[in-house]
Structures are given as structure tokens and as C-alpha cells.
Design an enzyme around this catalytic site. Structure first.
Site, PDB file in Angstrom:
ATOM      1  NE  ARG A 255      -3.070   0.545  -0.506  1.00 16.83           N
ATOM      2  CZ  ARG A 255      -3.320   0.848  -1.874  1.00 16.83           C
ATOM      3  NH1 ARG A 255      -3.116   1.899  -2.733  1.00 16.83           N
ATOM      4  NH2 ARG A 255      -4.123  -0.028  -2.448  1.00 16.83           N
TER       5      ARG A 255
ATOM      6  CE  LYS B  95       3.219  35.010  -3.966  1.00 17.17           C
ATOM      7  NZ  LYS B  95       2.227  33.730  -3.788  1.00 17.17           N
TER       8      LYS B  95
ATOM      9  CE  LYS C 146      -1.857  28.349  -4.696  1.00 17.82           C
ATOM     10  NZ  LYS C 146      -2.684  28.829  -5.518  1.00 17.82           N
TER      11      LYS C 146
ATOM     12  CG  ASP D  97      -1.847  37.063  -9.207  1.00 17.05           C
ATOM     13  OD1 ASP D  97      -2.121  35.700  -9.411  1.00 17.05           O
ATOM     14  OD2 ASP D  97      -2.780  37.612  -8.384  1.00 17.05           O
TER      15      ASP D  97
ATOM     16  CD  GLU E 240       0.727  38.523  -6.751  1.00 17.32           C
ATOM     17  OE1 GLU E 240       0.978  37.026  -6.758  1.00 17.32           O
ATOM     18  OE2 GLU E 240       0.184  39.049  -6.021  1.00 17.32           O
TER      19      GLU E 240
END
Length: 289
Positions: free
Chosen positions: A98, A165, A133, A220, A199
Site C-alpha cells: 500500500r 507579492k 502548493k 497575476d 507580482e
């Protein structure tokens, strides 16, 4: 870079989590002398990733297990393809099954999704890149999978590059200093090898950032029309990255605006595990007594 040390550390922790006091089921039902042969088989087409990770799950469970990888990381395969063959003590093979599957299914899912994005922009010069992420603790695995799918990695961590940012810029300029001045001051405190990305979310922010000599500008959540205008305005003076609103339905049009990089969080946070199975057989005479 996915190193052997990282693989052993993460896979070892996963094995300990899954069988902290041993595999009671296998130890109860399978005789100790039983030998198993198992095939890792694709139930659907995709891109293979995580072969060495898969093998480590078995090696760390019992070094007597042999894993032969038939397909290399980064290779496309069809449904029904045998990807690897595992041979060794049956109890240990069942114990590691597994964990080995979990990793390679996850990684192959990411590689396959990345490959689809890369195919959508293949007629352009745009790169498909991942983001931070990622699943905590699994970044090296997931970013390896992105590379296997033909994508590229963004900065590995917060320690690798400066990425300013909107909140960073707001704090930098709160005392009336211009964006250009603030960014120039920040550059002066960095080594010359450190890359800076900024950004922006409006066209009027581009020139002040360019005036500071910034290496990469991220557009962005720009509409396509504004994105094309932004690319023309930057005109090669910085690398142009697009982010926000990127999916398989939109990525082709975004790439056709002329951006250099398209960062896609979905590569790692929304990839579906690929359907891979481990078909196991126990050799004759190796059944429970």
C-alpha cells in the site's frame, strides 16, 4: 532534486505509520517461507513517476525483496502495461504494497496531469511550472513528478528566491517610498546571485517594477487582453510569468499571449491519483498452513 536520502526518510516514515508494530494480517495468514511475485500494472494510461520511491517501500521493508522497474520515470504508458515486477518474501511484499502504491499513484497522477498541460502549450515557448502548493513533507516527490511530466519547478522554498507579492509591496511602500525605490533598496541588500520576482495585478504597476531592474514579473489574474498588453509592454526586459485562473481549458490561450512561464498550482494540489494496481501471486506451496 529527489535524493536517495530524502526517499528513504519519507518512505521510512510512511512505513512506520502504516505498520508501527508489524503487519498483523500478513503475519497471521501467510506462512513465513512463502514467496510472492507481484506486477505493478497500469489500469489506465498515463506518465510513470516514482519508480525509485516505489522500490524503496519494498527495500526498506525487507532487503531481500527485488524490484525490477520496467518503465522509466517520465515515460508514457498505456492501460495494461506492466510497470514493475516485485519478487520476495510474501509477508514483506504485502506489508509494503500500500505504501509503495500510494506514492507511485500520487506521483504518476501529477506527472500525467502535468503532461496534459505541457501538451496544450507545446506549440508555444511557454513553460509550465509548479508552485509551492504541495503536500507538506512531499514537495521533493511531487516536484520530481512535475519534471517527469515535462514541467518545470518554481522556487523550491522561501529560502531560494525573492518573490514580492501585493502584501510585501504594501509594507515596503507604507512610508511613502515608491515601488521602484523600495525594490532597488531591497536588491542592494541581496547577493548578486539572488533572483527577484515581483507580482503585479494591474498594467500600471509594470513600469515601476521594470525600473528597478527586476528579473521576473508575474502577471497575476490578468485578463487575456491585458496579458497580451503586458507582454508587449515588458518587451523582453524581464521574464514574464502568468498565474491565476489557469486550467486545462484556459492554459492554451494564456500561452498564446507570449508569456514565458505559466505557474499552475493544480499540478500538485488537484492531481488525481492514477489507477495503478499490484497483482500478487504466491508461489505454489506457499499458502498458509
Amino acid at each position: 532534486m529527489l535524493t536517495a536520502a530524502t526517499i528513504d526518510r519519507v518512505v521510512g516514515a510512511a512505513l512506520e505509520e502504516d505498520a508501527p508494530w508489524g503487519d498483523i494480517t500478513s503475519e497471521t495468514l501467510i506462512v513465513e517461507t512463502a514467496i510472492a511475485t507481484a506486477e505493478l500494472i497500469a489500469r489506465e494510461p498515463g506518465v510513470f513517476s516514482g519508480g525509485e520511491v516505489f522500490a524503496a517501500a519494498f527495500r526498506l521493508t525487507d532487503p531481500r525483496i527485488r524490484v525490477d522497474l520496467i518503465v522509466e520515470d517520465g515515460a508514457w504508458f498505456d492501460a495494461g502495461t506492466v510497470l514493475a515486477v516485485v519478487t520476495g518474501p510474501a509477508r514483506a511484499v504485502l506489508t509494503a504494497e500500500r505504501v509503495g502504491l500510494n506514492f507511485t499513484q500520487r506521483m504518476s497522477g501529477i506527472a500525467t496531469l502535468t503532461g496534459r498541460y505541457v501538451a496544450e502549450v507545446a506549440h508555444t515557448a511557454a513553460r509550465i511550472a509548479d508552485t509551492r502548493k504541495t503536500t507538506p513533507g512531499l514537495r521533493a516527490f511531487e516536484r520530481h513528478a512535475v519534471r517527469n511530466g515535462g514541467g518545470h519547478n518554481h522556487r523550491y522554498s522561501l529560502s531560494d528566491a525573492v518573490m514580492a507579492k501585493d502584501n510585501h509591496l504594501a509594507m515596503l511602500t507604507q512610508n511613502g517610498v515608491s515601488v521602484t525605490q523600495a525594490l532597488q533598496a531591497a536588491k542592494s541588500r541581496l547577493p548578486h546571485t539572488m533572483h527577484i520576482e515581483v507580482e503585479v495585478d494591474r498594467l500600471d504597476q509594470i513600469e515601476p517594477v521594470l525600473a528597478a531592474g527586476i528579473g521576473t514579473i508575474m502577471l497575476d489574474n490578468f485578463a487575456l487582453t491585458d496579458m497580451r498588453t503586458g507582454v508587449a509592454q515588458i518587451a523582453g526586459r524581464a521574464t514574464v510569468e502568468a498565474s491565476g485562473g489557469v486550467n486545462l481549458d484556459t492554459v492554451r490561450a494564456i500561452a498564446e499571449t507570449g508569456v514565458d512561464v505559466i505557474s499552475v498550482g493544480a499540478l500538485t494540489h488537484s492531481a488525481r491519483a492514477l489507477d495503478l494496481g499490484l497483482d500478487i501471486r504466491i508461489d505454489a506451496g506457499a499458502q498458509p498452513a
